[in-house]
Design a protein around this motif. Structure first.
Motif, PDB file in Angstrom:
ATOM      1  N   VAL A 273       9.767   7.916 -13.271  1.00 54.93           N
ATOM      2  CA  VAL A 273      11.044   8.087 -13.957  1.00 54.93           C
ATOM      3  C   VAL A 273      11.887   9.183 -13.296  1.00 54.93           C
ATOM      4  O   VAL A 273      13.072   8.981 -13.006  1.00 54.93           O
ATOM      5  CB  VAL A 273      10.797   8.406 -15.449  1.00 54.93           C
ATOM      6  N   GLY A 274      11.282  10.343 -13.021  1.00 57.43           N
ATOM      7  CA  GLY A 274      12.019  11.465 -12.432  1.00 57.43           C
ATOM      8  C   GLY A 274      12.592  11.091 -11.074  1.00 57.43           C
ATOM      9  O   GLY A 274      13.768  11.319 -10.780  1.00 57.43           O
ATOM     10  N   GLU A 275      11.749  10.468 -10.234  1.00 57.43           N
ATOM     11  CA  GLU A 275      12.192  10.058  -8.903  1.00 57.43           C
ATOM     12  C   GLU A 275      13.351   9.063  -8.990  1.00 57.43           C
ATOM     13  O   GLU A 275      14.272   9.090  -8.175  1.00 57.43           O
ATOM     14  CB  GLU A 275      10.999   9.403  -8.170  1.00 57.43           C
ATOM     15  N   SER A 276      13.321   8.212 -10.014  1.00 63.24           N
ATOM     16  CA  SER A 276      14.361   7.192 -10.143  1.00 63.24           C
ATOM     17  C   SER A 276      15.730   7.812 -10.409  1.00 63.24           C
ATOM     18  O   SER A 276      16.761   7.224 -10.085  1.00 63.24           O
ATOM     19  CB  SER A 276      14.013   6.190 -11.252  1.00 63.24           C
ATOM     20  N   MET A 277      15.747   9.023 -10.997  1.00 62.03           N
ATOM     21  CA  MET A 277      17.021   9.704 -11.250  1.00 62.03           C
ATOM     22  C   MET A 277      17.507  10.413  -9.990  1.00 62.03           C
ATOM     23  O   MET A 277      18.702  10.532  -9.763  1.00 62.03           O
ATOM     24  CB  MET A 277      16.858  10.735 -12.385  1.00 62.03           C
ATOM     25  N   GLU A 278      16.553  10.868  -9.159  1.00 62.84           N
ATOM     26  CA  GLU A 278      16.931  11.594  -7.941  1.00 62.84           C
ATOM     27  C   GLU A 278      17.270  10.652  -6.797  1.00 62.84           C
ATOM     28  O   GLU A 278      18.089  10.957  -5.949  1.00 62.84           O
ATOM     29  CB  GLU A 278      15.776  12.512  -7.505  1.00 62.84           C
ATOM     30  N   ASN A 279      16.607   9.518  -6.760  1.00 63.04           N
ATOM     31  CA  ASN A 279      16.777   8.585  -5.652  1.00 63.04           C
ATOM     32  C   ASN A 279      16.943   7.163  -6.200  1.00 63.04           C
ATOM     33  O   ASN A 279      16.069   6.316  -6.056  1.00 63.04           O
ATOM     34  CB  ASN A 279      15.545   8.675  -4.731  1.00 63.04           C
ATOM     35  N   PRO A 280      18.106   6.904  -6.834  1.00 63.33           N
ATOM     36  CA  PRO A 280      18.284   5.601  -7.485  1.00 63.33           C
ATOM     37  C   PRO A 280      18.186   4.420  -6.519  1.00 63.33           C
ATOM     38  O   PRO A 280      17.699   3.352  -6.905  1.00 63.33           O
ATOM     39  CB  PRO A 280      19.674   5.682  -8.126  1.00 63.33           C
TER      40      PRO A 280
ATOM     41  N   PHE B 103       3.594  -7.213 -10.232  1.00 61.65           N
ATOM     42  CA  PHE B 103       3.330  -5.832 -10.665  1.00 61.65           C
ATOM     43  C   PHE B 103       3.975  -4.815  -9.720  1.00 61.65           C
ATOM     44  O   PHE B 103       4.202  -3.680 -10.107  1.00 61.65           O
ATOM     45  CB  PHE B 103       1.820  -5.548 -10.682  1.00 61.65           C
ATOM     46  N   ALA B 104       4.178  -5.218  -8.463  1.00 63.66           N
ATOM     47  CA  ALA B 104       4.621  -4.246  -7.452  1.00 63.66           C
ATOM     48  C   ALA B 104       5.952  -3.625  -7.853  1.00 63.66           C
ATOM     49  O   ALA B 104       6.918  -4.344  -8.114  1.00 63.66           O
ATOM     50  CB  ALA B 104       4.773  -4.952  -6.103  1.00 63.66           C
ATOM     51  N   ALA B 105       5.997  -2.300  -7.945  1.00 64.23           N
ATOM     52  CA  ALA B 105       7.242  -1.617  -8.312  1.00 64.23           C
ATOM     53  C   ALA B 105       7.104  -0.123  -8.094  1.00 64.23           C
ATOM     54  O   ALA B 105       5.996   0.420  -8.046  1.00 64.23           O
ATOM     55  CB  ALA B 105       7.576  -1.867  -9.784  1.00 64.23           C
ATOM     56  N   LYS B 106       8.251   0.517  -7.999  1.00 67.74           N
ATOM     57  CA  LYS B 106       8.321   1.981  -8.062  1.00 67.74           C
ATOM     58  C   LYS B 106       8.379   2.335  -9.546  1.00 67.74           C
ATOM     59  O   LYS B 106       9.126   1.691 -10.292  1.00 67.74           O
ATOM     60  CB  LYS B 106       9.593   2.480  -7.374  1.00 67.74           C
TER      61      LYS B 106
ATOM     62  N   LEU C 106       0.816  -1.224   0.000  1.00 65.22           N
ATOM     63  CA  LEU C 106       0.000   0.000   0.000  1.00 65.22           C
ATOM     64  C   LEU C 106       0.847   1.271   0.000  1.00 65.22           C
ATOM     65  O   LEU C 106       0.375   2.329   0.388  1.00 65.22           O
ATOM     66  CB  LEU C 106      -0.992   0.013   1.172  1.00 65.22           C
ATOM     67  N   SER C 107       2.098   1.173  -0.467  1.00 66.58           N
ATOM     68  CA  SER C 107       2.926   2.385  -0.529  1.00 66.58           C
ATOM     69  C   SER C 107       2.407   3.323  -1.609  1.00 66.58           C
ATOM     70  O   SER C 107       2.460   4.543  -1.456  1.00 66.58           O
ATOM     71  CB  SER C 107       4.399   2.036  -0.779  1.00 66.58           C
ATOM     72  N   THR C 108       1.905   2.768  -2.703  1.00 65.57           N
ATOM     73  CA  THR C 108       1.254   3.611  -3.721  1.00 65.57           C
ATOM     74  C   THR C 108      -0.137   3.100  -4.085  1.00 65.57           C
ATOM     75  O   THR C 108      -0.922   3.821  -4.691  1.00 65.57           O
ATOM     76  CB  THR C 108       2.100   3.715  -5.015  1.00 65.57           C
ATOM     77  N   GLY C 109      -0.449   1.882  -3.711  1.00 69.55           N
ATOM     78  CA  GLY C 109      -1.766   1.312  -4.031  1.00 69.55           C
ATOM     79  C   GLY C 109      -2.814   1.716  -3.006  1.00 69.55           C
ATOM     80  O   GLY C 109      -2.526   2.419  -2.032  1.00 69.55           O
ATOM     81  N   HIS C 110      -4.053   1.263  -3.252  1.00 69.97           N
ATOM     82  CA  HIS C 110      -5.176   1.601  -2.371  1.00 69.97           C
ATOM     83  C   HIS C 110      -5.874   0.297  -1.972  1.00 69.97           C
ATOM     84  O   HIS C 110      -6.239  -0.486  -2.852  1.00 69.97           O
ATOM     85  CB  HIS C 110      -6.182   2.494  -3.109  1.00 69.97           C
ATOM     86  N   ALA C 111      -6.091   0.133  -0.651  1.00 76.82           N
ATOM     87  CA  ALA C 111      -6.714  -1.116  -0.180  1.00 76.82           C
ATOM     88  C   ALA C 111      -8.071  -1.333  -0.856  1.00 76.82           C
ATOM     89  O   ALA C 111      -8.439  -2.461  -1.178  1.00 76.82           O
ATOM     90  CB  ALA C 111      -6.865  -1.074   1.335  1.00 76.82           C
TER      91      ALA C 111
ATOM     92  N   TYR D 199      15.047   2.596  -6.352  1.00 78.25           N
ATOM     93  CA  TYR D 199      14.746   1.735  -7.507  1.00 78.25           C
ATOM     94  C   TYR D 199      15.628   0.491  -7.545  1.00 78.25           C
ATOM     95  O   TYR D 199      15.149  -0.599  -7.861  1.00 78.25           O
ATOM     96  CB  TYR D 199      14.831   2.570  -8.815  1.00 78.25           C
ATOM     97  N   TRP D 200      16.919   0.649  -7.196  1.00 75.52           N
ATOM     98  CA  TRP D 200      17.775  -0.544  -7.185  1.00 75.52           C
ATOM     99  C   TRP D 200      17.358  -1.480  -6.052  1.00 75.52           C
ATOM    100  O   TRP D 200      17.216  -2.678  -6.255  1.00 75.52           O
ATOM    101  CB  TRP D 200      19.256  -0.154  -7.105  1.00 75.52           C
ATOM    102  N   HIS D 201      17.137  -0.948  -4.860  1.00 74.37           N
ATOM    103  CA  HIS D 201      16.691  -1.827  -3.760  1.00 74.37           C
ATOM    104  C   HIS D 201      15.213  -2.182  -3.924  1.00 74.37           C
ATOM    105  O   HIS D 201      14.830  -3.337  -3.832  1.00 74.37           O
ATOM    106  CB  HIS D 201      16.902  -1.148  -2.399  1.00 74.37           C
ATOM    107  N   GLY D 202      14.409  -1.130  -4.158  1.00 75.69           N
ATOM    108  CA  GLY D 202      12.953  -1.324  -4.160  1.00 75.69           C
ATOM    109  C   GLY D 202      12.482  -2.183  -5.319  1.00 75.69           C
ATOM    110  O   GLY D 202      11.578  -3.007  -5.157  1.00 75.69           O
ATOM    111  N   ASN D 203      13.048  -2.015  -6.495  1.00 73.43           N
ATOM    112  CA  ASN D 203      12.617  -2.841  -7.630  1.00 73.43           C
ATOM    113  C   ASN D 203      13.476  -4.090  -7.777  1.00 73.43           C
ATOM    114  O   ASN D 203      12.964  -5.211  -7.754  1.00 73.43           O
ATOM    115  CB  ASN D 203      12.642  -2.034  -8.940  1.00 73.43           C
ATOM    116  N   VAL D 204      14.806  -3.895  -7.911  1.00 71.43           N
ATOM    117  CA  VAL D 204      15.669  -5.051  -8.188  1.00 71.43           C
ATOM    118  C   VAL D 204      15.804  -5.934  -6.950  1.00 71.43           C
ATOM    119  O   VAL D 204      15.623  -7.157  -7.026  1.00 71.43           O
ATOM    120  CB  VAL D 204      17.050  -4.595  -8.703  1.00 71.43           C
TER     121      VAL D 204
END
Ligand code: UFG
Length: 316
Positions: free
Chosen positions: A75-82, A69-72, A33-38, A85-90
């Motif tokens: 695109v913009g955020e991924s450049m500011e806070n890689p 499907f769960a992922a960050k 639920l970090s970006t989804g809705h219950a 994305y590396w931990h959260g996605n990979v």
């Protein structure tokens, strides 16, 4: 099949979960639920709140497959806070792959992206195109694709990656409602609803006919159909990759015009500077998905894609 749907409280995940339930599958949604809705988790699905990287104890129950499907996905955020994305996605995907291997979960369908290709050399883009992502988001998804290939070969996993182009539209009560909205169609519809003053067009000096960027909009329900076909066609020890788009491109100006027609609102638009990392034209060749999976997108008309998104936006 008994299926684990990670990110099933998000936009694409909830539509897929709903369609899988309709097709008679048993669905367990895992979402932090970090970006989804219950309330986006479809009725009939069992909901477990948690991280997709901690799926081990759930998978121990015995599942026929996972749709991840769960992922960050900003695109913009991924450049500011890689790291996110590396931990959260990979990192999360590697934990999930390990849990699947340890529990003998046989099938995986993964949400990959056109962003793995970066600036294309040829359009329409085929799966054989070079992968040179221009942002960390695309790089993180490409890294996961590569990991899936090795896990499939080594551990007999039946895996399919689906590279989405620009997903749009809605299905019943399931649609796009990001807290931070960056996507063109929902932003334009927010203007129509009076929630924003205007839409900014990121550049009108691109090398395209009307000077604005061209994208391939694919209806979220067509996308869901492709996931079910992928589940049916996945073969043990094999990782297949498919592009999913409607095969025709629409410019930012054409999208805004279509939204004006569909909604009947004026929708003021201004020209703003180009957005970093935007390729001029992204259009998919979905020939491989059509030939090998028998996928045929049914809802390719931009006006009907926008109509479905509009109906959803008005209700939410
Ligand atoms: N755009 C505007 N104004 C806006 C928002 C977008 O002009 O307010 C333009 C963008 O510059 C782009 C087009 O509209 O040319 C579409 O932009 P989106 O943000 O809707 O979608 P993207 O093409 O950037 O991104 C989509 C997915 C990403 C994925 C990418 C892969 O949303 O997750 O495709 O190509 F990485």
């Amino acid at each position: 099949m008994k299926l684990l749907v990670t990110g099933g409280a998000g936009y694409v995940g909830s539509v897929n979960a709903a369609r899988l339930l309709e097709a008679g599958h048993e669905v367990v949604v895992l979402d932090d639920l970090s970006t989804g809705h219950a309330d986006a988790v479809p009725h009939g699905a069992r909901f477990v709140e948690g991280d997709a990287g901690d799926a081990g104890s759930l998978l121990a129950e015995g599942f026929d497959g996972v749709l991840h499907f769960a992922a960050k996905s900003l695109v913009g955020e991924s450049m500011e806070n890689p790291a996110k994305y590396w931990h959260g996605n990979v990192g999360t995907a590697l934990n999930l792959l390990d849990a699947m291997r340890d529990n003998g979960t046989p099938r995986l369908v993964f949400s990959s992206t056109a962003a793995t290709y970066g600036e294309p050399e040829e359009v329409p883009i085929k799966e054989s195109a070079p992968t040179w992502p221009t942002n960390t988001y695309g790089a993180s998804k490409l890294a996961i694709d590569l990991a899936i290939t090795s896990y499939a070969a080594a551990h007999g996993l039946a895996a399919v990656s689906l590279r989405y182009f620009n997903v749009a539209g809605a299905y019943m009560n399931y649609g796009e409602r990001h807290t931070v909205e960056t996507h063109l169609i929902p932003i334009v519809l927010q203007v129509a609803l009076g929630q924003r003053e205007q839409v900014q067009m990121y550049g009108d000096d691109w090398p395209t006919e009307d000077g604005t960027c061209i994208r391939d909009y694919v209806h979220v329900v067509d996308l869901a159909d492709a996931h079910q076909l992928a589940l049916q066609h996945a073969e043990p020890g094999t990782h297949r990759i498919y592009n999913l788009g409607s095969g025709s491109g629409f410019s930012v100006k054409q999208v805004i015009d279509t939204c004006r027609q569909v909604t009947g609102h004026a929708i003021p638009a201004t020209v703003a500077p180009r957005r970093a990392g935007d390729p001029a034209v992204l259009v998919a060749s979905s020939e491989r998905a059509q030939e090998e999976l028998g996928w045929k997108p049914q809802r390719t008309d931009l006006a009907s894609i926008v109509s479905d998104a509009w109906e959803f936006a008005r209700k939410h």
